[in-house]
Structure formats: C-alpha cells, structure tokens
Design an enzyme around this catalytic site. Structure first.
Site, PDB file in Angstrom:
ATOM      1  N   VAL A   1      38.825  39.238  46.835  1.00  0.00           N
ATOM      2  CA  VAL A   1      40.515  39.953  46.922  1.00  0.00           C
ATOM      3  C   VAL A   1      41.350  38.672  46.033  1.00  0.00           C
ATOM      4  O   VAL A   1      40.626  37.662  46.111  1.00  0.00           O
ATOM      5  CB  VAL A   1      40.941  39.148  48.138  1.00  0.00           C
ATOM      6  N   LYS A   2      41.741  39.176  45.718  1.00  0.00           N
ATOM      7  CA  LYS A   2      43.234  38.585  44.311  1.00  0.00           C
ATOM      8  C   LYS A   2      43.804  38.011  45.169  1.00  0.00           C
ATOM      9  O   LYS A   2      44.753  38.501  46.004  1.00  0.00           O
ATOM     10  CB  LYS A   2      43.631  38.995  43.439  1.00  0.00           C
TER      11      LYS A   2
END
Length: 112
Positions: free
Chosen positions: A96-97
């Site tokens: 995930v960013k």
C-alpha cells in the site's frame, strides 16, 4: 550483474512506479502503462468500483503489473489504515502507498 529492484522478496527490472490519477480516460491510462514498461501501478482505492462491469479502472490495468493501492483522500492516519485494510480485504494484497493530507485546502470532495 543484474540490475533489479527487490522489495519484499519480489524482483523488478523497472524502478518506475506509475499512478493512475491524472489521465483523461481509462484507455489513455492503459496505453501509457503498457508503453512505460512499469511493473508497479498505484491506484486510489476510492477510484475503484469493484461492482462496475465497464467503468472499473482495474479492467484497464495490465494483468502483468503489480497493483499497489493508495490511501488518497485520507485525512488522518486512522483513515489511511482503514483504507489499507479495505484494499487488502478486497484482494489487493499487502502493498500500500500511504497518503495522508490533513490540510483540507488540497482535498477533493469526498466521493466514497
């Protein structure tokens, strides 16, 4: 010597990560992604409609690319964590960013 990027045990030959948020339409995005030779594509979970048959952004991301959802639109760390957990729950994996913008000046209207 092989020039690779290794993250979490996964090897990549490209260091270019491309986001999906600035394209005029999904077809343009798909064309750019294919021509860029990127291997990792970030997409805001809030832009994904998993029930949509035709306008689902995921349909235009080439299958050979690693999808990395981002938490765009989160105003707090708690919201970002919740969005990340939703991404994992719908099968987007462990990557995930994280994006948290608490200044309302830079936020789009809430569309979730």
């Amino acid at each position: 010597m092989k020039d690779t990027l290794v993250i979490g045990g996964e090897e990549f030959t490209s260091r270019l990560f491309v986001g999906t948020g600035k394209f005029a339409n999904h077809q343009q995005m798909e064309e750019v992604l294919e021509k860029s030779n990127t291997e990792v594509v970030t997409v805001a979970l809030r832009r994904v409609d998993i029930e949509a048959k035709e306008e689902n952004i995921l349909n235009n991301i080439p299958a050979n690319m690693r999808l990395m959802p981002n938490t765009s639109g989160a105003r707090t760390a708690d919201e970002a964590v919740r969005i990340a957990r939703l991404a994992k729950a719908i099968g987007m994996g462990n990557w995930v960013k994280i994006e948290v913008i608490s200044d309302h000046k830079y936020l789009l209207p809430d569309i979730l």
